[in-house]
Design a protein around this motif. Structure first.
Motif, PDB file in Angstrom:
ATOM      1  N   ASP A   8       0.929  -0.913  -0.518  1.00  0.00           N
ATOM      2  CA  ASP A   8       0.285   0.298   0.041  1.00  0.00           C
ATOM      3  C   ASP A   8       0.927   1.023   0.344  1.00  0.00           C
ATOM      4  O   ASP A   8       0.524   2.212  -1.001  1.00  0.00           O
ATOM      5  CB  ASP A   8      -1.147  -0.053   0.722  1.00  0.00           C
ATOM      6  CG  ASP A   8       0.150  -0.167   2.159  1.00  0.00           C
ATOM      7  OD1 ASP A   8       1.028  -0.879   2.778  1.00  0.00           O
ATOM      8  OD2 ASP A   8      -0.661   0.347   3.671  1.00  0.00           O
ATOM      9  N   LYS A   9       2.416   1.332   0.414  1.00  0.00           N
ATOM     10  CA  LYS A   9       2.664   2.461   0.675  1.00  0.00           C
ATOM     11  C   LYS A   9       4.142   2.623  -0.311  1.00  0.00           C
ATOM     12  O   LYS A   9       3.939   3.607  -1.149  1.00  0.00           O
ATOM     13  CB  LYS A   9       4.224   2.349   1.785  1.00  0.00           C
ATOM     14  CG  LYS A   9       3.470   2.046   3.250  1.00  0.00           C
ATOM     15  CD  LYS A   9       3.440   1.992   3.935  1.00  0.00           C
ATOM     16  CE  LYS A   9       3.624   2.562   6.009  1.00  0.00           C
ATOM     17  NZ  LYS A   9       4.653   2.047   6.672  1.00  0.00           N
ATOM     18  N   LEU A  10       4.123   1.325  -1.111  1.00  0.00           N
ATOM     19  CA  LEU A  10       4.574   1.652  -2.499  1.00  0.00           C
ATOM     20  C   LEU A  10       4.011   2.255  -3.792  1.00  0.00           C
ATOM     21  O   LEU A  10       4.013   3.105  -4.219  1.00  0.00           O
ATOM     22  CB  LEU A  10       4.614   0.088  -3.008  1.00  0.00           C
ATOM     23  CG  LEU A  10       5.915   0.716  -4.226  1.00  0.00           C
ATOM     24  CD1 LEU A  10       6.603   0.815  -3.978  1.00  0.00           C
ATOM     25  CD2 LEU A  10       6.549  -1.378  -4.895  1.00  0.00           C
ATOM     26  N   ALA A  11       2.215   1.025  -3.366  1.00  0.00           N
ATOM     27  CA  ALA A  11       1.533   2.591  -4.060  1.00  0.00           C
ATOM     28  C   ALA A  11       0.912   3.691  -3.908  1.00  0.00           C
ATOM     29  O   ALA A  11       0.834   4.679  -5.037  1.00  0.00           O
ATOM     30  CB  ALA A  11      -0.078   1.479  -4.272  1.00  0.00           C
ATOM     31  N   GLY A  22      -2.015   5.270 -12.048  1.00  0.00           N
ATOM     32  CA  GLY A  22      -1.146   4.115 -12.499  1.00  0.00           C
ATOM     33  C   GLY A  22      -1.831   3.104 -11.759  1.00  0.00           C
ATOM     34  O   GLY A  22      -2.305   2.735 -10.707  1.00  0.00           O
ATOM     35  N   GLU A  23      -1.637   1.742 -12.178  1.00  0.00           N
ATOM     36  CA  GLU A  23      -1.700   0.750 -11.418  1.00  0.00           C
ATOM     37  C   GLU A  23      -0.069  -0.722 -11.009  1.00  0.00           C
ATOM     38  O   GLU A  23       0.166  -0.246 -11.682  1.00  0.00           O
ATOM     39  CB  GLU A  23      -2.551  -0.794 -11.915  1.00  0.00           C
ATOM     40  CG  GLU A  23      -3.241  -1.710 -11.638  1.00  0.00           C
ATOM     41  CD  GLU A  23      -4.254  -2.591 -11.973  1.00  0.00           C
ATOM     42  OE1 GLU A  23      -4.530  -4.089 -11.795  1.00  0.00           O
ATOM     43  OE2 GLU A  23      -4.455  -2.040 -13.213  1.00  0.00           O
ATOM     44  N   LEU A  24      -0.404  -0.882  -9.882  1.00  0.00           N
ATOM     45  CA  LEU A  24       0.908  -1.387  -9.016  1.00  0.00           C
ATOM     46  C   LEU A  24       0.333  -2.874  -9.107  1.00  0.00           C
ATOM     47  O   LEU A  24      -0.663  -3.243  -8.793  1.00  0.00           O
ATOM     48  CB  LEU A  24       1.186  -0.280  -7.298  1.00  0.00           C
ATOM     49  CG  LEU A  24       2.532  -1.746  -6.869  1.00  0.00           C
ATOM     50  CD1 LEU A  24       3.181  -1.154  -7.588  1.00  0.00           C
ATOM     51  CD2 LEU A  24       2.956  -1.736  -5.818  1.00  0.00           C
ATOM     52  N   SER A  25       0.966  -3.551  -9.819  1.00  0.00           N
ATOM     53  CA  SER A  25       1.124  -5.198  -9.727  1.00  0.00           C
ATOM     54  C   SER A  25       2.757  -5.625 -10.148  1.00  0.00           C
ATOM     55  O   SER A  25       3.359  -4.707 -10.273  1.00  0.00           O
ATOM     56  CB  SER A  25       0.213  -5.828 -10.991  1.00  0.00           C
ATOM     57  OG  SER A  25       0.856  -4.422 -12.555  1.00  0.00           O
ATOM     58  N   SER A  26       2.457  -6.890 -10.516  1.00  0.00           N
ATOM     59  CA  SER A  26       3.728  -7.939 -10.218  1.00  0.00           C
ATOM     60  C   SER A  26       5.085  -7.950  -9.103  1.00  0.00           C
ATOM     61  O   SER A  26       6.078  -7.510 -10.057  1.00  0.00           O
ATOM     62  CB  SER A  26       4.062  -8.044 -11.896  1.00  0.00           C
ATOM     63  OG  SER A  26       3.018  -7.250 -12.478  1.00  0.00           O
ATOM     64  N   TRP A  39      13.492  -4.915  -5.465  1.00  0.00           N
ATOM     65  CA  TRP A  39      12.372  -5.154  -5.645  1.00  0.00           C
ATOM     66  C   TRP A  39      12.136  -5.224  -7.195  1.00  0.00           C
ATOM     67  O   TRP A  39      12.142  -3.883  -7.450  1.00  0.00           O
ATOM     68  CB  TRP A  39      11.724  -4.776  -4.870  1.00  0.00           C
ATOM     69  CG  TRP A  39      11.612  -5.642  -2.996  1.00  0.00           C
ATOM     70  CD1 TRP A  39      12.504  -4.524  -2.622  1.00  0.00           C
ATOM     71  CD2 TRP A  39      10.584  -5.907  -2.950  1.00  0.00           C
ATOM     72  NE1 TRP A  39      12.139  -5.753  -1.385  1.00  0.00           N
ATOM     73  CE2 TRP A  39      11.133  -5.756  -1.361  1.00  0.00           C
ATOM     74  CE3 TRP A  39       9.913  -7.359  -2.893  1.00  0.00           C
ATOM     75  CZ2 TRP A  39      10.490  -6.926  -0.209  1.00  0.00           C
ATOM     76  CZ3 TRP A  39       9.169  -8.410  -2.435  1.00  0.00           C
ATOM     77  CH2 TRP A  39      10.137  -8.061  -0.725  1.00  0.00           C
ATOM     78  N   SER A  40      11.512  -5.920  -7.713  1.00  0.00           N
ATOM     79  CA  SER A  40      11.085  -5.553  -9.455  1.00  0.00           C
ATOM     80  C   SER A  40       9.075  -5.008  -9.258  1.00  0.00           C
ATOM     81  O   SER A  40       9.017  -6.312  -8.493  1.00  0.00           O
ATOM     82  CB  SER A  40      11.054  -6.650 -10.298  1.00  0.00           C
ATOM     83  OG  SER A  40      10.705  -6.761 -11.780  1.00  0.00           O
ATOM     84  N   PHE A  41       8.743  -4.544  -9.902  1.00  0.00           N
ATOM     85  CA  PHE A  41       7.448  -3.906  -9.643  1.00  0.00           C
ATOM     86  C   PHE A  41       6.862  -3.405 -11.605  1.00  0.00           C
ATOM     87  O   PHE A  41       7.534  -3.263 -11.880  1.00  0.00           O
ATOM     88  CB  PHE A  41       7.134  -3.493  -8.760  1.00  0.00           C
ATOM     89  CG  PHE A  41       7.306  -2.076  -8.756  1.00  0.00           C
ATOM     90  CD1 PHE A  41       6.251  -1.276  -9.446  1.00  0.00           C
ATOM     91  CD2 PHE A  41       8.650  -1.749  -7.890  1.00  0.00           C
ATOM     92  CE1 PHE A  41       6.351   0.131  -8.917  1.00  0.00           C
ATOM     93  CE2 PHE A  41       8.507  -0.093  -8.232  1.00  0.00           C
ATOM     94  CZ  PHE A  41       8.389   0.663  -8.300  1.00  0.00           C
ATOM     95  N   THR A  42       5.641  -3.868 -11.121  1.00  0.00           N
ATOM     96  CA  THR A  42       5.058  -2.724 -12.757  1.00  0.00           C
ATOM     97  C   THR A  42       4.126  -1.465 -12.199  1.00  0.00           C
ATOM     98  O   THR A  42       3.474  -2.070 -11.600  1.00  0.00           O
ATOM     99  CB  THR A  42       4.322  -3.658 -13.102  1.00  0.00           C
ATOM    100  OG1 THR A  42       5.291  -4.755 -14.001  1.00  0.00           O
ATOM    101  CG2 THR A  42       3.531  -2.842 -14.215  1.00  0.00           C
ATOM    102  N   TYR A  43       4.068  -0.505 -12.845  1.00  0.00           N
ATOM    103  CA  TYR A  43       3.335   0.800 -12.418  1.00  0.00           C
ATOM    104  C   TYR A  43       2.919   1.282 -13.579  1.00  0.00           C
ATOM    105  O   TYR A  43       3.739   1.570 -14.090  1.00  0.00           O
ATOM    106  CB  TYR A  43       3.889   1.718 -11.179  1.00  0.00           C
ATOM    107  CG  TYR A  43       2.954   2.691 -10.947  1.00  0.00           C
ATOM    108  CD1 TYR A  43       1.606   2.686 -10.071  1.00  0.00           C
ATOM    109  CD2 TYR A  43       2.908   3.686 -11.320  1.00  0.00           C
ATOM    110  CE1 TYR A  43       1.131   3.533  -9.741  1.00  0.00           C
ATOM    111  CE2 TYR A  43       1.990   4.868 -11.481  1.00  0.00           C
ATOM    112  CZ  TYR A  43       1.166   4.220 -10.471  1.00  0.00           C
ATOM    113  OH  TYR A  43       0.491   5.915  -9.739  1.00  0.00           O
ATOM    114  N   GLY A  98       7.560   5.749   4.445  1.00  0.00           N
ATOM    115  CA  GLY A  98       7.679   4.441   5.653  1.00  0.00           C
ATOM    116  C   GLY A  98       8.310   3.113   4.643  1.00  0.00           C
ATOM    117  O   GLY A  98       7.657   2.366   4.931  1.00  0.00           O
ATOM    118  N   LEU A  99       9.077   3.868   3.394  1.00  0.00           N
ATOM    119  CA  LEU A  99       9.399   2.508   2.771  1.00  0.00           C
ATOM    120  C   LEU A  99      10.932   2.141   3.342  1.00  0.00           C
ATOM    121  O   LEU A  99      11.762   1.020   2.111  1.00  0.00           O
ATOM    122  CB  LEU A  99       9.941   2.896   1.152  1.00  0.00           C
ATOM    123  CG  LEU A  99       8.348   2.282   1.030  1.00  0.00           C
ATOM    124  CD1 LEU A  99       7.701   3.085  -0.530  1.00  0.00           C
ATOM    125  CD2 LEU A  99       7.288   1.053   0.776  1.00  0.00           C
TER     126      LEU A  99
END
Length: 466
Positions: A8-11, A22-26, A39-43, A98-99
């Protein structure tokens, strides 16, 4: 997803830094990362990587994390603008997010794991280019004007670096004879200081993103500093960074001669072989001390991950590496053949042995636990398997090896502590009767317990044993 990274904090952060809506996923943690999390992610349909300090690690843990992540981001910005192939930094974390401490960068395309690259026909084109591409990237790095970050980067002379490593080694309470020999040799053979170019500090396979067509990014800038460019060249050639291709000194993909020739083509300067040898031996010893630091961090409660204890046992790899490096300059008459082989496994009867218990536990981990795991958990299970193998071999062969070591020490007139002190102070050298044999045999015994599949062990056995 591992709950150490609050989704949630990353989003929320991505919405502020990368664009609302944008949508946070993967989201998934990349394998490895003993000193830094990735950490890998898609936004918003774009791929990114978050680099941050691992949970449980203090920002000032000496010998672990290098320069602060904010400084790493500054250097990466400078490198990109100077023509180095590196990912663009897109956003920096703040305390209120907070990350933790870190930054987000574009995700580079390709593969970093050396065992998936070196010797793989799918990466044949990339490997044919790596020598020149690595030389080019290093030359570009060494030509960066560090003015904008000079006050954020440290400089130590070669003698300062040796002293700092020795202090760390002594503080941990280490006592390994060939390490003591190496510290003394380095002190006696240190080149003059004064060279203050920007150096990457950790330029090696594993920290380079490789596509089938070639190098796509230089990663992991946490050890960046001011220093001698030859240190970067030698570091790529460190035995531990050849990843099973021991005979290919330059990163496991080419000869040192070809790599240094390529660098000279770009720089216009021939690399001094004595300076290169010094930094190669220093970098090899540095990795050994770094392994000890990993174990000490676990011991003192800084980070209780299993991976740190296993890395802590890699000190014996460096014992063999140092012996092979020093034999290039030692008199031939002391580099004789050794009559050594791994002891046969004894048949066990009667009550269950400790070796058998550890074997059963290892089989349960690999056959029952590991197949159902994914990502970082699967990686940790493999680490656990390595740890169990070490304990198993120690239970099986440790007492026999210790007895052999004590007998050799008695024959050459020292106990272990006395020998370490004499080597550190230069009161005895490799030509002392029986000494070099003892150092090599000790390295073989310890490494055959800690990591019998290490490529340097095969090289050493082929060279030393009948």
């Amino acid at each position: 997803m591992d709950n150490l990274l609050p989704e949630d904090k990353l989003a929320v952060f991505c919405g502020k830094a990368l664009g609302v809506g944008g949508e946070l996923s993967s989201i998934w943690r990349l394998s490895g990362g003993a000193s830094m999390e990735s950490w890998s992610f898609t936004y918003a349909d774009e791929e990114f990587v978050l680099r941050r300090l691992p949970v449980g690690i203090s920002p000032d843990d000496e010998g672990l994390r290098g320069v602060p992540l904010a400084t790493q981001a500054d250097v990466i910005d400078l490198a990109v603008h100077s023509g180095v192939t590196a990912p663009i930094v897109r956003a920096r974390l703040r305390p209120e997010d907070g990350l933790g401490e870190g930054f987000i960068m574009d995700k580079a395309e390709g593969e970093t794991l050396p065992h998936k690259i070196l010797g793989n026909p799918d990466f044949a084109e990339a490997q044919s280019k790596l020598t020149d591409q690595c030389a080019t990237e290093l030359w570009n790095i060494h030509n960066i004007d560090p003015q904008g970050v000079r006050n954020k980067l440290e400089y130590f002379s070669p003698l300062d670096l040796i002293r700092l490593q020795k202090e760390k080694y002594d503080e941990i309470g280490s006592a390994i004879p060939i390490y003591e020999y190496a510290f003394h040799w380095l002190t006696e053979n240190a080149p003059s200081g004064g060279v203050k170019k920007l150096v990457h500090g950790d330029f090696r396979m594993g920290n380079l993103m490789i596509k089938p067509s070639g190098l796509s990014a230089v990663l992991d800038w946490e050890l960046v500093r001011l220093g001698d460019p030859v240190q970067d060249l030698a570091y790529l050639c460190t035995p531990s960074w050849r990843f099973g291709h021991y005979e290919k000194v330059a990163g496991g993909f080419d000869t040192a001669e070809a790599f240094l020739t390529a660098y000279a083509k770009h720089s216009g300067e021939i690399v001094d072989p004595d300076r290169f040898r010094f930094w190669l031996i220093y970098s090899t010893l540095w990795w050994g001390v770094a392994c000890m630091v990993m174990g000490e961090i676990w011991r003192t409660g800084g980070d209780r991950s299993l991976e740190r204890t296993v890395i802590g046992r890699r000190v014996s790899e460096v014992e063999v590496d140092l012996a092979l490096l020093f034999e290039d300059i030692l008199p031939e008459n002391i580099c004789t053949r050794l009559n050594w082989k791994m002891p046969d496994t004894q048949e066990v009867k009667g009550e269950t042995s400790y070796d058998e218990m550890l074997t059963a536990l290892s089989e349960w981990n690999s056959e029952t636990v590991q197949p159902d795991l994914k990502g970082h958990d699967r990686f940790q299970s493999r680490v656990a398997g390595n740890a169990l193998g070490i304990a198993q071999r120690q239970a099986r062969h440790g007492p026999e090896f210790q007895a052999a070591s004590n007998a050799r020490l008695k024959a050459i007139g020292f106990d272990h502590g006395q020998l370490c002190a004499a080597l550190s102070e230069g009161r005895v050298n490799a030509e002392h009767p029986g000494l070099w044999d003892h150092l090599r045999l000790s390295a073989l015994e310890r490494l055959s317990i800690d990591q019998p599949k290490y490529a340097g062990l095969t090289v050493a056995l082929n060279k030393w044993s009948p």
